[in-house]
Enzyme design. Structure first.
Site, PDB file in Angstrom:
ATOM      1  CE1 TYR A  81       1.008   5.860  11.849  1.00 26.89           C
ATOM      2  CE2 TYR A  81      -0.139   6.062   9.749  1.00 26.89           C
ATOM      3  CZ  TYR A  81       1.009   5.785  10.463  1.00 26.89           C
ATOM      4  OH  TYR A  81       2.149   5.444   9.802  1.00 26.89           O
ATOM      5  CB  CYS A  82       0.653  10.284  11.464  1.00 26.08           C
ATOM      6  SG  CYS A  82       1.884  11.404  10.752  1.00 26.08           S
ATOM      7  CG  LEU A  83      -0.403  15.382  10.176  1.00 25.15           C
ATOM      8  CD1 LEU A  83       0.775  14.488   9.813  1.00 25.15           C
ATOM      9  CD2 LEU A  83      -0.844  16.171   8.947  1.00 25.15           C
ATOM     10  CG  LEU A 141      -2.085   4.437  16.717  1.00 22.59           C
ATOM     11  CD1 LEU A 141      -2.857   3.741  15.614  1.00 22.59           C
ATOM     12  CD2 LEU A 141      -1.575   3.440  17.741  1.00 22.59           C
TER      13      LEU A 141
END
Length: 628
Positions: free
Chosen positions: A359-361, A387
């Site tokens: 997710y993200c980073l 994500l």
């Protein structure tokens, strides 16, 4: 010659970009020793060149860094030089563009006449159509009170000014694109500060509520202001309701910590079904916030839902770094994070591949790890899910307004002083990107209308921010945002470049329609950066709420389509136009995609693997998530 050899010996010991020292051949020393000036040796300069360099470079550099660090406390880590350079670029080119200046004057006059006519008609009681319309996301003047004189004239005058400044700060020939965006954004921020909606006497909604409540809204607003000031001074958590405390109301899915090192805890969640899908799931969350964005309240916990669907779920919980972790880099996050977690999972669930979800980073880090694994022939990943995660940072959205050489260098100096990037410094940048929603509308609602935000689990998570270590964030900004090395095949892992095209595991990428952190068109680019089947899901909502989209959530929708490796490219606008929209949660088709890439059912594995050195050591959510 001896000085040159000295320089080579020094450079041989310098770490490479991945943080690992690689030996290089060193020329043998000359037979006869030659006297070397200590200053020459320190600077690796030829004889007689010391007058061009100070003998105290470390001292002078530290002085500059310290000054920038002190400044950063008052500028919210924003570089004054970056803003000034953008302003001067725009101003000098504008001053040298008489045609543009003439157009600006003409534009001002052509729009002033409708505004004047509208003002006169409003004075006479006529209700003409508004000459200026706000942006689609701007709801400041939507209420009925703004349609009456004199507030309708105030709002229209503000929109007139806003549109003129947008015209003035864009399309000036010769201005760099990045600097033009900075100037336009800054002008918009300054205008938003003086919006008539922000003041008591010019906001009809506030005046109406004050009249109806005999000023009690202002009393409550003063109390809210006092509470905010005290919270900032004491560092007290935003959400005080115990039902959202970590381990009680959020992050409360049953499980065990089965591995811990100096950077992560690995949580294995207790199965709730008689059999599970053979391939476990490893979730790699972003370390910019706590992991439990994906394990909020039981009603909207992705972790709990996946477990209920028969998946064995593992989640990385990152340590909240302090000054002592300043030298933790991207290589450490990959090695001690993703790779260490995979090793532990292979011990707990031996012989099975793993579904990776970042997710993200965390998704960006997972893609780096997956590419490095593919390069080495490591086939432990059954699939890769990204994500709201970017792999190409060329069009990374408005966050790029804060990314240039001057700004990154300035931010490095701020982090160099304290050893990490503080939570408030990160929050300030994200709030500026959505200042109408996150700053001004909140101030109106809480301080003028006297309202109090209703606490929820997402707000509780959002107030539980983390720090970012100096080295990691410097590498992340420079290597990914500033130089976009990953998408160009120049990002190095253990001294050698990696390429996303090496990944052969199927990829599922999820973007969200209102994402201002990882714009969905940027997330979509994984389709042209990889040589494998890519399923793309576009979900309704923003960066966080769009991902937390549990089944049964009203108003949610998504689009989904798969591009096989051999299929022709479809641009994102065309994709969005031709892909049918479906109502409901994107979690369900994603879970079906995971099952389609799994190999059947097995008996649930036991918690941990004591015989392999991975015994359960604590109950979920563990210790790291509780670190302040």
């Amino acid at each position: 010659m001896n000085e040159i050899r000295t320089s080579r010996r020094q450079s041989a010991a310098e770490p490479q970009p991945d943080g690992i020292t690689h030996p290089v051949p060193v020329a043998p020393p000359v037979a006869a020793p030659i006297h070397v000036n200590p200053v020459h040796q320190m600077l690796a300069l030829p004889m007689g060149a010391e007058q061009f360099r100070t003998p105290f470079p470390i001292f002078t550099e530290s002085t500059d860094r310290l000054m920038h660090a002190v400044q950063g406390r008052y500028t919210n880590a924003l570089s004054p030089a970056s803003l000034l350079l953008a302003y001067l670029d725009w101003l000098v080119h504008l001053a040298n563009s008489p045609g543009k200046v003439g157009e600006m004057a003409q534009n001002a006059m052509s729009k002033a006449l409708p505004l004047a006519r509208f003002t006169v008609d409003s004075l006479m009681g006529r209700t003409d159509p508004d000459p200026f319309a706000p942006l689609a996301q701007d709801s400041r003047f939507a209420s009925e009170g703004w349609q009456k004189f004199p507030y309708n004239v105030m709002s229209q005058a503000f929109l007139y000014t806003e549109q003129w400044w947008h015209y003035a700060t864009t399309n000036v020939r010769g201005v760099g694109k990045h600097r033009q965006n900075v100037v336009e954004f800054t002008a918009r921020q300054l205008l938003d500060m003086v919006s008539p909606a922000n003041f008591f006497l010019t906001n009809p909604d506030v005046i109406k509520v004050t009249t109806e409540q005999n000023g009690q809204n202002l009393v409550r607003g003063l109390q809210n202001l006092s509470d905010d000031i005290m919270r900032n001074l004491t560092g007290r958590d935003y959400v005080k309701d115990e039902k959202f405390q970590v381990g009680k109301g959020v992050a409360c899915t049953p499980g065990k910590v089965v591995f811990r090192n100096k950077l992560i805890e690995l949580i294995q969640y207790t199965p709730t079904t008689d059999s599970v899908h053979a391939e476990p799931i490893l979730i790699v969350p972003a370390w910019i916030m706590k992991y439990y964005i994906l394990d909020l309240s039981p009603a909207n916990s992705m972790v709990k839902w996946l477990v209920s669907q028969g998946h064995t779920v593992f989640v990385i919980s990152w340590k909240n770094p302090g000054a002592e972790d300043r030298d933790m880099g991207m290589a450490d996050y990959r090695r001690l994070g993703v790779m260490a977690a995979l090793d532990a999972i292979n011990a707990v669930v031996p012989g099975q591949k793993v579904h990776g979800a970042g997710y993200c980073l965390g998704g960006t880090l997972l893609s780096i790890a997956a590419a490095a694994m593919a390069r080495e022939g490591d086939e432990r990943l059954a699939s890769v899910t990204l994500l709201a995660a970017q792999t190409d940072f060329e069009d990374a959205g408005e966050i790029m307004l804060f990314i240039d050489e001057s700004q990154v260098t300035y931010l490095e100096d701020v982090m160099w002083d304290q050893g990490y990037l503080d939570t408030k410094q990160m929050a300030g940048a994200f709030q500026m990107l959505r200042s109408n929603d996150l700053v001004w509308s909140r101030m109106i609602r809480q301080y003028l209308l006297g309202e109090t935000d209703t606490a929820n689990d997402l707000m509780a998570w959002n107030s539980d921010a983390t720090r970012l270590p100096y080295k990691m964030h410097t590498e992340y900004l420079r290597r990914l945002f500033l130089n976009n090395m990953l998408s160009k095949g120049r990002y190095t892992v253990e001294g050698r470049p990696i390429a996303l095209t090496d990944i052969r595991a199927p990829i599922c990428a999820v973007g969200t329609t209102k994402d201002h952190v990882a714009p969905w068109k940027s997330v979509y680019k994984i389709g042209i950066l990889s040589d494998t089947d890519v399923t793309f899901i576009l979900a309704s909502g923003g960066h966080n709420a769009g991902i937390v989209s549990e089944p049964g959530h009203k108003g949610r929708s998504y689009q989904i389509a798969t591009r096989a490796d051999a299929d022709k490219y479809v641009d994102p606008d065309t994709w969005a136009m031709v892909t049918p929209k479906q109502q409901g949660s994107w979690w369900e088709p994603w879970q079906q995609w995971l099952v389609a890439n799994s190999s059947g059912q097995i008996t649930p594995p036991k918690m941990g693997a004591p015989e392999a050195g991975y015994p359960p050591i604590a109950d979920a959510p563990g210790l790291y998530v509780l670190m302040p």
